[in-house]
Design a protein around this motif. Sequence first.
Motif, PDB file in Angstrom:
ATOM      1  N   GLU A 192       0.828  -1.198   0.000  1.00 27.78           N
ATOM      2  CA  GLU A 192       0.000   0.000   0.000  1.00 27.78           C
ATOM      3  C   GLU A 192       0.867   1.254   0.000  1.00 27.78           C
ATOM      4  N   GLU A 193       1.943   1.203   0.797  1.00 20.97           N
ATOM      5  CA  GLU A 193       2.882   2.323   0.856  1.00 20.97           C
ATOM      6  C   GLU A 193       3.616   2.490  -0.468  1.00 20.97           C
ATOM      7  N   VAL A 194       3.989   1.366  -1.077  1.00 17.43           N
ATOM      8  CA  VAL A 194       4.703   1.402  -2.353  1.00 17.43           C
ATOM      9  C   VAL A 194       3.821   1.974  -3.454  1.00 17.43           C
ATOM     10  N   LYS A 195       2.556   1.604  -3.471  1.00 14.30           N
ATOM     11  CA  LYS A 195       1.630   2.130  -4.483  1.00 14.30           C
ATOM     12  C   LYS A 195       1.536   3.650  -4.412  1.00 14.30           C
ATOM     13  N   ARG A 196       1.376   4.164  -3.210  1.00 11.55           N
ATOM     14  CA  ARG A 196       1.242   5.616  -3.065  1.00 11.55           C
ATOM     15  C   ARG A 196       2.531   6.323  -3.462  1.00 11.55           C
ATOM     16  N   GLU A 197       3.676   5.740  -3.099  1.00 10.73           N
ATOM     17  CA  GLU A 197       4.953   6.348  -3.466  1.00 10.73           C
ATOM     18  C   GLU A 197       5.134   6.312  -4.983  1.00 10.73           C
ATOM     19  N   ASP A 238      -8.297   8.517 -16.252  1.00 11.19           N
ATOM     20  CA  ASP A 238      -7.847   9.056 -17.542  1.00 11.19           C
ATOM     21  C   ASP A 238      -6.615   9.940 -17.426  1.00 11.19           C
ATOM     22  N   SER A 239      -6.222  10.286 -16.197  1.00 11.50           N
ATOM     23  CA  SER A 239      -5.092  11.200 -16.017  1.00 11.50           C
ATOM     24  C   SER A 239      -4.433  10.960 -14.666  1.00 11.50           C
ATOM     25  N   LEU A 240      -3.279  11.582 -14.492  1.00  8.80           N
ATOM     26  CA  LEU A 240      -2.569  11.468 -13.216  1.00  8.80           C
ATOM     27  C   LEU A 240      -3.348  12.129 -12.087  1.00  8.80           C
ATOM     28  N   VAL A 241      -4.114  13.152 -12.409  1.00 11.30           N
ATOM     29  CA  VAL A 241      -4.898  13.804 -11.364  1.00 11.30           C
ATOM     30  C   VAL A 241      -5.985  12.858 -10.854  1.00 11.30           C
ATOM     31  N   ASP A 242      -6.523  12.014 -11.726  1.00 11.69           N
ATOM     32  CA  ASP A 242      -7.508  11.014 -11.298  1.00 11.69           C
ATOM     33  C   ASP A 242      -6.866  10.048 -10.307  1.00 11.69           C
ATOM     34  N   LEU A 243      -5.638   9.617 -10.606  1.00 13.90           N
ATOM     35  CA  LEU A 243      -4.941   8.690  -9.716  1.00 13.90           C
ATOM     36  C   LEU A 243      -4.551   9.376  -8.415  1.00 13.90           C
ATOM     37  N   ARG A 245      -6.242  11.662  -6.881  1.00 17.65           N
ATOM     38  CA  ARG A 245      -7.459  11.684  -6.058  1.00 17.65           C
ATOM     39  C   ARG A 245      -7.731  10.299  -5.477  1.00 17.65           C
ATOM     40  N   LEU A 246      -7.552   9.272  -6.289  1.00 22.01           N
ATOM     41  CA  LEU A 246      -7.836   7.906  -5.859  1.00 22.01           C
ATOM     42  C   LEU A 246      -6.960   7.493  -4.682  1.00 22.01           C
ATOM     43  N   TYR A 247      -5.682   7.904  -4.703  1.00 23.00           N
ATOM     44  CA  TYR A 247      -4.749   7.487  -3.661  1.00 23.00           C
ATOM     45  C   TYR A 247      -4.456   8.580  -2.633  1.00 23.00           C
ATOM     46  N   GLY A 248      -5.287   9.611  -2.614  1.00 19.65           N
ATOM     47  CA  GLY A 248      -5.143  10.656  -1.611  1.00 19.65           C
ATOM     48  C   GLY A 248      -3.890  11.479  -1.756  1.00 19.65           C
ATOM     49  N   GLU A 249      -3.444  11.696  -3.004  1.00 15.05           N
ATOM     50  CA  GLU A 249      -2.219  12.447  -3.248  1.00 15.05           C
ATOM     51  C   GLU A 249      -2.496  13.772  -3.965  1.00 15.05           C
ATOM     52  N   GLU A 250      -3.649  14.360  -3.661  1.00  8.50           N
ATOM     53  CA  GLU A 250      -3.988  15.638  -4.294  1.00  8.50           C
ATOM     54  C   GLU A 250      -2.974  16.724  -3.966  1.00  8.50           C
ATOM     55  N   LYS A 251      -2.494  16.745  -2.715  1.00  5.26           N
ATOM     56  CA  LYS A 251      -1.519  17.773  -2.324  1.00  5.26           C
ATOM     57  C   LYS A 251      -0.215  17.604  -3.099  1.00  5.26           C
ATOM     58  N   SER A 252       0.197  16.354  -3.292  1.00 10.19           N
ATOM     59  CA  SER A 252       1.414  16.099  -4.068  1.00 10.19           C
ATOM     60  C   SER A 252       1.235  16.586  -5.494  1.00 10.19           C
ATOM     61  N   TYR A 253       0.074  16.327  -6.054  1.00  6.94           N
ATOM     62  CA  TYR A 253      -0.206  16.739  -7.428  1.00  6.94           C
ATOM     63  C   TYR A 253      -0.160  18.266  -7.536  1.00  6.94           C
ATOM     64  N   ASP A 254      -0.849  18.939  -6.626  1.00 11.30           N
ATOM     65  CA  ASP A 254      -0.890  20.404  -6.652  1.00 11.30           C
ATOM     66  C   ASP A 254       0.511  20.992  -6.492  1.00 11.30           C
ATOM     67  N   PHE A 255       1.307  20.402  -5.581  1.00 12.37           N
ATOM     68  CA  PHE A 255       2.642  20.916  -5.307  1.00 12.37           C
ATOM     69  C   PHE A 255       3.562  20.742  -6.523  1.00 12.37           C
ATOM     70  N   PHE A 256       3.589  19.556  -7.082  1.00 10.70           N
ATOM     71  CA  PHE A 256       4.500  19.286  -8.197  1.00 10.70           C
ATOM     72  C   PHE A 256       4.091  20.024  -9.465  1.00 10.70           C
ATOM     73  N   VAL A 257       2.787  20.080  -9.734  1.00 14.81           N
ATOM     74  CA  VAL A 257       2.318  20.720 -10.936  1.00 14.81           C
ATOM     75  C   VAL A 257       2.545  22.231 -10.883  1.00 14.81           C
ATOM     76  N   LYS A 258       2.281  22.834  -9.722  1.00 18.77           N
ATOM     77  CA  LYS A 258       2.414  24.289  -9.585  1.00 18.77           C
ATOM     78  C   LYS A 258       3.851  24.725  -9.421  1.00 18.77           C
ATOM     79  N   ASN A 259       4.741  23.805  -9.073  1.00 21.37           N
ATOM     80  CA  ASN A 259       6.141  24.192  -8.886  1.00 21.37           C
ATOM     81  C   ASN A 259       7.049  23.590  -9.951  1.00 21.37           C
TER      82      ASN A 259
END
Length: 259
Positions: A192-197, A238-243, A245-259
């Motif tokens: 589970e940890e590996v999937k999120r990473e 259909d996208s990385l943002v969908d994944l 959301r699925l794995y609770g990594e919205e903050k990671s997505y926002d941080f990496f995309v905006k920076n």
Amino acid sequence: MKFLCARFSEKIGSIDFVEKGTGSVVFRTCDEEKDRVVFQMGTSDAVRALTAAQMVCKDVAAVDINMGCPKSFSILTTLRRNMSIPVTCKIRLLKSSQDTVELARRIEKTGVSALAVHGRKVPDRPRDPAKWSEIADVVASLSIPVIANGDVFEYDDFQRIKVATGTSSVMVARGALWNASIFCPKGKLPWEEVKREYVRKSILWDNDIKSTKHTLKEMIMHHSSLELPEGKAVIKSDSLVDLARLYGEEKSYDFFVKN
């Protein structure tokens, strides 16, 4: 072969080989892995193989031909004669150990730098045990390095297969797909940890969504089932943002995309 062109991605500092017309990334690498990454391809056409190899040769450490089953030796000969970087190849076992050894010897004469041997025959299924003893027969017959492949699922298996076969190194496929922390000497991390990473890393490096989904599905099929809600959600993504959301990594997505 698709018509490709190379471009530099300023966003993540990568060299991308993309399909003209669609812009889809077919292969991605970077300066940090230039001396370590090996570009593998499967083909039965020597001219196409050379064309592809010449596209990437300045950005990889070596080129590998995944033969799967015996193909024309002209591919290996053509690459060796026209490339300055090492050329290697990967084969499966043939009907008999003697046949495999004879094939390996013919391959060695083409001048390849190393040979990987998957310890299964073409008709074998993944559940069939890899025949490490037949890989050992190849090792004993060649002077070039042999890479063992098959049934490496735990960190301790690296040493076990090297001792059993006498190979210089080991190739891992399913074991790494199912849990990439197999390379950790202290033992694998919870999946589970590996999937999120993995999702975080895919977002960080803007990994192709098809590639990301394929790896996640492999992990889920091994540990669970694609018929459960998680599997169905990955398939529908259909996208990385969908994944994210699925794995609770919205903050990671926002941080990496905006920076």
